[in-house]
Design a protein around this motif. Structure first.
Motif, PDB file in Angstrom:
ATOM      1  N   UNK A  37       0.833  -1.192   0.000  1.00 33.97           N
ATOM      2  CA  UNK A  37       0.000   0.000   0.000  1.00 33.97           C
ATOM      3  C   UNK A  37       0.874   1.251   0.000  1.00 33.97           C
ATOM      4  N   UNK A  38       0.444   2.259  -0.754  1.00 32.75           N
ATOM      5  CA  UNK A  38       1.096   3.572  -0.766  1.00 32.75           C
ATOM      6  C   UNK A  38       0.266   4.491   0.134  1.00 32.75           C
ATOM      7  N   UNK A  39       0.587   4.515   1.413  1.00 33.51           N
ATOM      8  CA  UNK A  39      -0.232   5.239   2.382  1.00 33.51           C
ATOM      9  C   UNK A  39      -0.060   6.748   2.301  1.00 33.51           C
ATOM     10  N   UNK A  40       0.992   7.206   1.626  1.00 36.80           N
ATOM     11  CA  UNK A  40       1.205   8.648   1.508  1.00 36.80           C
ATOM     12  C   UNK A  40       0.450   9.247   0.318  1.00 36.80           C
ATOM     13  N   UNK A  41      -0.259   8.406  -0.424  1.00 35.02           N
ATOM     14  CA  UNK A  41      -0.951   8.851  -1.634  1.00 35.02           C
ATOM     15  C   UNK A  41      -2.454   8.642  -1.467  1.00 35.02           C
ATOM     16  N   UNK A  42      -3.238   9.651  -1.831  1.00 37.56           N
ATOM     17  CA  UNK A  42      -4.694   9.538  -1.739  1.00 37.56           C
ATOM     18  C   UNK A  42      -5.333  10.238  -2.928  1.00 37.56           C
ATOM     19  N   UNK A  43      -6.612  10.002  -3.106  1.00 41.01           N
ATOM     20  CA  UNK A  43      -7.367  10.617  -4.211  1.00 41.01           C
ATOM     21  C   UNK A  43      -8.691  11.132  -3.664  1.00 41.01           C
ATOM     22  N   UNK A  44      -8.862  12.446  -3.727  1.00 38.26           N
ATOM     23  CA  UNK A  44     -10.128  13.041  -3.287  1.00 38.26           C
ATOM     24  C   UNK A  44     -10.965  13.400  -4.507  1.00 38.26           C
ATOM     25  N   UNK A  45     -12.086  12.710  -4.669  1.00 38.94           N
ATOM     26  CA  UNK A  45     -13.084  13.086  -5.666  1.00 38.94           C
ATOM     27  C   UNK A  45     -14.048  14.016  -4.943  1.00 38.94           C
ATOM     28  N   UNK A  46     -14.131  15.242  -5.373  1.00 43.08           N
ATOM     29  CA  UNK A  46     -14.769  16.309  -4.603  1.00 43.08           C
ATOM     30  C   UNK A  46     -16.154  15.928  -4.092  1.00 43.08           C
ATOM     31  N   UNK A  47     -16.300  15.984  -2.778  1.00 47.01           N
ATOM     32  CA  UNK A  47     -17.573  15.787  -2.089  1.00 47.01           C
ATOM     33  C   UNK A  47     -18.193  14.412  -2.367  1.00 47.01           C
ATOM     34  N   UNK A  48     -17.352  13.430  -2.651  1.00 49.94           N
ATOM     35  CA  UNK A  48     -17.846  12.087  -2.966  1.00 49.94           C
ATOM     36  C   UNK A  48     -16.988  11.054  -2.227  1.00 49.94           C
TER      37      UNK A  48
END
Length: 276
Positions: A242-253
Motif C-alpha cells: 500500500x502507498x499510504x502517503x498517496x490519496x485521491x479526493x473526488x470532490x464531495x464524494x
C-alpha cells in the motif's frame, strides 16, 4: 472532544447554505487550475470524463507546461519507492537488463534510484511517454545522464524488447489498461512492477483530475479486476503493498475517494516464458 468537534464541523459544513458555498468555492478553484491534484465527477468512460473537463486548460500531459513539471523530484526518494527498488533489484540480480519505464516522465525514477542503487553498467532504461515529455527528457538526459543508459520513446510497442515493465503513477492516465497493453505485445516482459495505482474495492470508473497546467481523465480501476486481468496473461503475483502517503479526493464524494494507492510485482510463470 476531538471526535465531537469533527462531527460538529461536518454537520455545519453540510448545512444547505454552507454546502452550496463550499461547492461553488471548489468549482471556481478547480476551473482556475488552483485545486491541483484533486478530482471532480464520476464517469463510465474516458470520453465522458474528457468531455466534462473544463476548457480553461489543455487536456493531458502532451504539452510544454506539463512536460516541464516535476523537475524538483529528480533525486527524491519516497516511502513507496522502496518496494519497487526491492523488486527491481531482484530482477536485476536474476539477469534483467532492459527496463521499460511506462509514463516515466523525464526519467524521474531512473535518476532517483541511481542515488540509492548500484545500477549495472550494461543497463538500458527506456522511458515511454507522450512526445512533449519525451523531448524534454532527452534534453535533460543530455546534461544529466553521462552513462548514456537512459533513452526515450513514445512508442509502447518497444516494450516487447524489455525484461522489466516498470510503471509508477501512469496507468490511471491511459485509455487502455495495463493488461490490454501487455496483451498487445508480441513478447511479454518477464517482470511487471507497478506502483502508485488507484484501486477501488467495488468498481472501476473515471474522474477528472487537475494537474494545474491541464486536466486529465483519470481512471480508478476495480481492485480484483486489475489483478485478474494480469493473472490471465500468465503472470504470478509476487507481492502487493500500500502507498499510504498517496490519496485521491473526488470532490464531495466519499464513496469514490481513496485514502491510499497500491503497488504490486508480477513475474511470468516459467511455462509462459518458455512458450514465448
Amino acid at each position: 472532544m476531538g471526535q465531537h468537534l469533527s462531527k460538529a464541523r461536518s454537520f455545519i459544513g453540510d448545512l444547505p447554505g454552507i454546502r452550496h458555498w463550499r461547492h461553488e468555492r471548489f468549482r471556481n478553484r478547480f476551473e482556475n487550475g488552483q485545486a491541483v491534484g484533486t478530482c471532480r465527477g464520476v464517469f463510465d468512460s474516458y470520453e465522458a470524463a474528457a468531455a466534462a473537463a473544463p476548457a480553461s486548460r489543455p487536456l493531458g500531459y502532451d504539452h510544454d507546461d506539463a512536460a516541464g513539471m516535476y523537475h524538483d523530484r529528480i533525486g527524491q526518494i519516497y516511502p513507496s519507492d522502496y518496494p519497487m527498488m526491492f523488486w527491481l533489484q531482484r530482477a536485476l540480480d536474476l539477469g534483467a537488463r532492459r527496463v521499460f519505464d511506462l509514463g516515466g516522465h523525464i526519467g524521474l525514477s531512473y535518476y532517483s534510484y541511481a542515488t540509492r542503487m548500484a545500477l549495472p553498467e550494461d543497463l538500458s532504461w527506456q522511458v515511454c511517454d507522450v512526445p512533449a515529455v519525451v523531448d524534454s527528457g532527452r534534453r535533460e538526459a543530455a546534461a544529466r545522464d553521462s552513462s548514456g543508459r537512459l533513452r526515450f520513446t513514445a512508442d509502447f510497442a518497444e516494450a516487447a524488447q524489455a525484461d522489466v515493465l516498470f510503471t509508477a503513477g501512469c496507468l490511471q492516465y491511459l485509455q487502455e489498461t495495463l493488461a490490454q497493453r501487455v496483451a498487445s505485445l508480441p513478447r511479454q516482459p518477464e517482470w511487471l512492477l507497478v506502483n502508485l495505482l488507484p484501486l477501488h474495492p467495488a468498481r472501476g470508473y473515471w474522474t477528472v483530475q487537475s494537474i494545474g497546467t491541464a486536466y486529465c481523465p483519470y481512471r480508478i480501476q476495480h481492485d480484483d479486476g486489475f489483478f485478474q486481468d494480469i493473472l490471465r496473461l500468465g503472470y504470478r503475483r509476487l507481492d502487493r503493498w500500500e502507498n499510504l502517503e498517496k490519496s485521491c479526493w473526488v470532490a464531495f464524494d466519499d464513496l469514490h475517494s481513496l485514502d491510499r494507492y497500491h503497488g504490486t510485482a508480477f513475474r511470468l510463470d516459467p511455462a509462459s516464458i518458455d512458450g514465448r
